[in-house]
Structure formats: structure tokens, C-alpha cells
Write a protein that holds these residues in place. Structure first.
Motif, short mmCIF file in Angstrom:
data_model
loop_
_atom_site.label_atom_id
_atom_site.label_comp_id
_atom_site.label_asym_id
_atom_site.label_seq_id
_atom_site.Cartn_x
_atom_site.Cartn_y
_atom_site.Cartn_z
N ALA A 216 0.82 -1.21 0.00
CA ALA A 216 0.00 0.00 0.00
C ALA A 216 0.85 1.26 0.00
O ALA A 216 1.93 1.31 0.58
CB ALA A 216 -0.91 0.00 1.22
N LYS A 217 0.36 2.28 -0.68
CA LYS A 217 0.99 3.60 -0.63
C LYS A 217 0.75 4.23 0.73
O LYS A 217 -0.08 3.75 1.51
CB LYS A 217 0.39 4.49 -1.72
CG LYS A 217 0.83 4.10 -3.11
CD LYS A 217 0.08 4.86 -4.18
CE LYS A 217 -1.02 4.02 -4.75
NZ LYS A 217 -1.61 4.50 -5.97
N VAL A 218 1.46 5.32 1.04
CA VAL A 218 1.27 6.00 2.32
C VAL A 218 -0.13 6.61 2.34
O VAL A 218 -0.43 7.50 1.55
CB VAL A 218 2.32 7.11 2.52
CG1 VAL A 218 2.09 7.83 3.84
CG2 VAL A 218 3.73 6.52 2.46
N PRO A 219 -1.00 6.11 3.21
CA PRO A 219 -2.38 6.60 3.21
C PRO A 219 -2.59 7.76 4.19
O PRO A 219 -1.77 7.99 5.06
CB PRO A 219 -3.15 5.37 3.71
CG PRO A 219 -2.19 4.67 4.62
CD PRO A 219 -0.78 5.05 4.20
N ASP A 220 -3.64 8.47 3.98
CA ASP A 220 -4.08 9.46 4.94
C ASP A 220 -5.56 9.17 5.15
O ASP A 220 -6.39 9.44 4.29
CB ASP A 220 -3.87 10.87 4.36
CG ASP A 220 -4.39 11.95 5.30
OD1 ASP A 220 -5.29 11.65 6.11
OD2 ASP A 220 -3.90 13.08 5.22
N HIS A 221 -5.87 8.55 6.28
CA HIS A 221 -7.23 8.06 6.47
C HIS A 221 -8.24 9.17 6.72
O HIS A 221 -9.42 8.97 6.61
CB HIS A 221 -7.26 7.03 7.61
CG HIS A 221 -6.45 5.81 7.27
ND1 HIS A 221 -6.76 4.99 6.21
CD2 HIS A 221 -5.34 5.29 7.82
CE1 HIS A 221 -5.88 4.02 6.12
NE2 HIS A 221 -4.99 4.17 7.10
N ASP A 224 -8.32 10.86 3.12
CA ASP A 224 -8.51 9.83 2.12
C ASP A 224 -7.66 10.09 0.87
O ASP A 224 -8.17 10.08 -0.25
CB ASP A 224 -10.00 9.73 1.74
CG ASP A 224 -10.27 8.45 0.94
OD1 ASP A 224 -9.49 7.50 1.09
OD2 ASP A 224 -11.25 8.43 0.17
N SER A 225 -6.37 10.38 1.09
CA SER A 225 -5.48 10.59 -0.06
C SER A 225 -4.20 9.80 0.19
O SER A 225 -3.93 9.40 1.31
CB SER A 225 -5.17 12.07 -0.23
OG SER A 225 -4.54 12.56 0.94
N MET A 226 -3.45 9.57 -0.87
CA MET A 226 -2.23 8.77 -0.78
C MET A 226 -1.07 9.56 -1.35
O MET A 226 -1.25 10.32 -2.29
CB MET A 226 -2.38 7.50 -1.61
CG MET A 226 -3.62 6.73 -1.30
SD MET A 226 -3.19 5.16 -0.59
CE MET A 226 -4.76 4.32 -0.66
N GLU A 229 3.40 7.21 -5.80
CA GLU A 229 4.64 6.43 -5.72
C GLU A 229 5.86 7.17 -6.25
O GLU A 229 6.97 6.92 -5.80
CB GLU A 229 4.44 5.12 -6.49
CG GLU A 229 3.51 4.21 -5.73
CD GLU A 229 2.89 3.15 -6.58
OE1 GLU A 229 2.36 3.49 -7.65
OE2 GLU A 229 2.94 1.99 -6.17
N ASP A 233 8.36 6.23 -3.19
CA ASP A 233 8.27 4.76 -3.19
C ASP A 233 9.14 4.14 -4.29
O ASP A 233 9.72 3.07 -4.11
CB ASP A 233 6.82 4.31 -3.39
CG ASP A 233 5.97 4.52 -2.15
OD1 ASP A 233 6.55 4.72 -1.05
OD2 ASP A 233 4.74 4.49 -2.25
#
Ligand SMILES: *[C@@H]1O[C@H](CO)[C@@H](O)[C@H](O)[C@H]1NC(C)=O
Length: 393
Positions: A216-221, A224-226, A229, A233
Motif C-alpha cells: 500500500a501507498k502511504v495513506p491518509d485516512h 482519504d489521499s495517498m 509512488e 516509493d
């Protein structure tokens, strides 16, 4: 890949009134508070770029995107690691090359390569063949300006072996491009040994390009954004492939293959002593020998020639193992100009060493120099080669 939509991040910085200081020449790009468009900030042609007299380069990290391939990606809703697929033509590529002093560009297909989600094995093989035939066609049509890294179809090993043999022996590709991981399987995997054998036999050059990381990419819960890469990444992906190639002793077992790692090897030069120490502990190999294997990699300068990257790269990587890269057209032209200026203006190296990076190192990777190919392709353009005179090349 890619500064690409890193422009967005820069705009974000702009909103906070940040000044971006680039290069030791203190090229200062002030960002207006209103987050202007790239065009408004730089003009259509980007910031002024001054080519130091006598500079010529071979670009080992740069991409081609045939129209038919762009269409296929579009129809599948695919991008390149979070970066939209830019428009590419040989003419626009040559324009960039002339601007930054590139004599020959060794073009390759970027991520996601020829094995696309939803396609079966045969579709992957067919696409790889079409891409390689296209790469060859561009090489012949613009003699001396282009060479190409052939695309294969990992993790389909058998198809990759066949395509590598065809592309290297018949199409005279410069080498092959391999993605750092293919569907989660990293270079170094024993599964890929049959391909490594074929490449080793041919003393092939392998350009290692990052792919989407298989997690998974770095999430922001909350928002709701990532983080896409291409921000960082990709650098991890290349570094992981480098470590696995040593861990599985591909570098020891197939010593004739020369690997060029993208973007200064991810962060390998910065982390080299830690990686080398840990890997030698795990493989029970002599530490100096493991460090030697790390130093056997080539790295390119694509988007990695900043005042903070070059000291680490040039401290660890032998100066004979660094090649020029632009990452056109995934990196925007203004970003390429900035990165290339950073290399040209870097005070820590004499101009002779920069000439090695820009030209000589790439040129001496091949059994036959690129000027040899210039003559061959010119002849081929005049009279299409037959099976027999292919063998004489
Ligand atoms: C790697 O392979 C080489 C060549 O076969 C061998 O000499 C060396 O001992 C191997 N290294 C390790 C750590 O297995």
C-alpha cells in the motif's frame, strides 16, 4: 520517474511562500503566493538553460511512449506510478536532447511495462514484441540519436528469455530494461535465473527501472489521499531490487551482467555501508567483498543530481559507474533543465569527471561503441538488413 506531478507538491510549497534554492549557482526560483501554473512560472520553454560549451551526453534513462501503447494504457485506465502518461514523439524527444546536449538517447518503456493487468501471457509477449520492434524502428529512422533497452515480460520467465534473445541478437538492442519488481517478485528471485543466464552469456547491460511497490501507498485516512509512488516509493523499489540481487547472489553468479540502477540506485549510495554490512552478515560473505558487489552497480543521475544527492553518490559509486539520465518525458522539461544544471554546476567534481558521467561511461558499457551503431543504422536506413548481414554487425 518522475518529478511529474511533483509540480503539485511544489505548488503546495509555493502556497506557503517558500523559496526553492537549486544548485550551487544559487539559481533561485521564487514561487508566487498564488500557486501559478507551470506555464505562467516558467514560460512554455521553461527556465533558461545554458549548455556548457563542449558538453555532449548519452542519456541512459529516458522513455518512449508509442501512440499505440499510450492508447492501450488509457483504455485500461493505467498511469505510470501515479503519473499521467505524457505525450511523446521522436521529434519532441530530439528537441529536448538538443537543448540539453544529448547526442544519443537509449530509450525504454517505463512502468507498467508490457505485462498489463487483465492481460494473459500471450498478450504480454505480443505487446513486448511490438514495443521492441517500434524501439528498433526509431533507432534506424534516426541513426545515432536513439538506441533502446528491450522490454521483456517478467514474471513470465520463458517469454522474457525468448524476447531478450530476439531483441539482443536480432534487433541489436543496447540491453534490456527490467522492472525492479514484477507483480511483487523482485529481481534476484531464483525464478528469474534462466533469464539471468541468457543475459550473462551475452554480457548484457540491464537497466533497472522502478515499478509500483507491491504494497500500500502511504495513506491518509482522514483526507482519504495517498502519497503517489513517484514521490519516494520508486526509490525504495530500486533499492530493494539492488539488495535482493546481492542477497540472492545474482551479482556473484552472473558477473558479466552490468546493472544500471535508476535514480542513483534509489538511496543505495546513502545507505551503502548499512546495506553492505547487513547483507554480508546474512550471506556470511566477507564484508569488503559485499561492498565490492554494491560498488559493481552502475547508477544514473536521473532526477538525482541535486546538491544533496551528488555528494553521497560520488562518494560511494565508482566514477566509472555513473551515467547521465533525464527521465524525459515523465519528468517535465523544466525539471530536467533544473536537474541537468545541477549536475553541470556542481562544484565538487572536475569537468573531466562530469564528461565521464555524461558520455564516456555509457559509451564504454557496450562492446561496440555507439558511434559503431550510428554507422550501422545509417547503412540499415539506406538498405534494410537481411538475416545474413545482421550477423555481421
Ligand atoms: C556467489 O557466487 C559465487 C560464484 O558462484 C561464489 O563464488 C560465491 O561464494 C557466492 N557467494 C555466496 C555468498 O554464496
Amino acid at each position: 520517474m518522475a518529478l511529474g506531478e511533483g509540480i503539485g507538491a511544489w505548488r503546495h510549497a509555493a502556497a506557503h511562500g517558500v523559496l526553492l534554492v537549486v544548485g550551487l549557482a544559487c539559481l533561485v526560483i521564487p514561487f508566487a503566493a498564488s500557486a501559478p501554473s507551470e506555464q505562467a512560472t516558467y514560460g512554455a520553454a521553461g527556465p533558461a538553460f545554458v549548455l556548457p560549451p563542449g558538453t555532449k551526453r548519452i542519456d541512459t534513462h529516458t522513455h518512449f511512449i508509442p501512440e499505440f501503447y499510450a492508447e492501450i494504457l488509457k483504455s485500461k485506465g493505467l498511469d505510470s506510478g501515479g503519473r499521467a502518461i505524457p505525450k511523446w514523439t521522436p521529434e519532441s524527444h530530439i528537441e529536448l536532447m538538443d537543448t540539453i546536449g544529448v547526442e544519443t538517447a537509449i530509450i525504454s518503456i517505463s512502468t507498467p511495462g508490457a505485462r498489463l493487468p487483465g492481460d494473459d501471457m500471450e498478450a504480454g509477449r505480443k505487446l513486448a514484441r511490438e514495443l521492441n520492434e517500434y524501439g528498433h524502428k526509431v533507432t534506424v529512422e534516426y541513426p545515432g540519436r536513439f538506441q533502446f533497452w528491450a522490454t521483456v515480460t517478467l514474471p513470465d520467465v520463458e517469454g522474457s528469455v525468448q524476447e531478450a534473445i530476439y531483441a539482443l541478437d536480432t534487433l541489436k538492442a543496447a540491453g534490456v530494461v527490467l522492472l525492479a519488481n514484477s507483480e511483487g517478485e523482485y529481481l534476484g528471485s531464483k525464478k528469474f535465473d534462466p533469464l539471468m543466464e541468457v543475459l550473462n552469456e551475452r554480457h548484457a547491460v540491464v537497466f533497472v527501472h522502478p515499478n509500483s511497490v507491491p504494497f500500500a501507498k502511504v495513506p491518509d485516512h482522514i483526507e482519504d489521499s495517498m502519497v503517489p509512488e513517484f514521490v519516494m516509493d520508486f526509490l525504495l523499489d530500486t533499492t530493494r531490487a539492488c539488495a535482493n540481487l546481492i542477497f540472492k547472489n545474482v551479482t556473484g553468479r552472473y558477473p558479466n551482467i552490468r546493472f544500471i540502477l535508476s535514480h542513483s540506485g534509489g538511496f543505495m549510495p546513502f545507505a551503502a555501508y548499512r546495506m553492505g554490512g547487513a547483507l554480508s552478515f546474512l550471506t556470511k560473505e566477507n564484508a569488503m567483498k559485499t561492498m565490492g558487489l554494491l560498488k559493481s552497480f552502475y547508477v544514473d543521475t536521473a532526477l538525482s543530481s541535486s546538491p544533496s544527492a551528488l555528494p553521497s553518490t560520488t562518494q560511494f559509486v565508482p566514477h566509472s559507474h555513473i551515467t547521465f539520465g533525464s527521465d524525459f518525458p515523465f519528468a517535465p522539461t523544466f525539471g530536467i533543465k533544473i536537474a541537468t544544471s545541477q549536475l553541470d554546476q556542481y562544484q565538487g567534481l572536475p569537468s573531466e569527471t562530469k564528461h565521464l558521467f555524461n558520455y564516456d561511461n555509457a559509451n564504454s558499457l557496450f562492446d561496440k561503441s555507439l558511434s559503431h551503431w550510428r554507422t550501422v543504422w545509417k547503412a540499415a536506413a539506406a538498405a534494410p538488413a537481411t538475416e545474413e548481414n545482421h550477423d555481421e554487425l
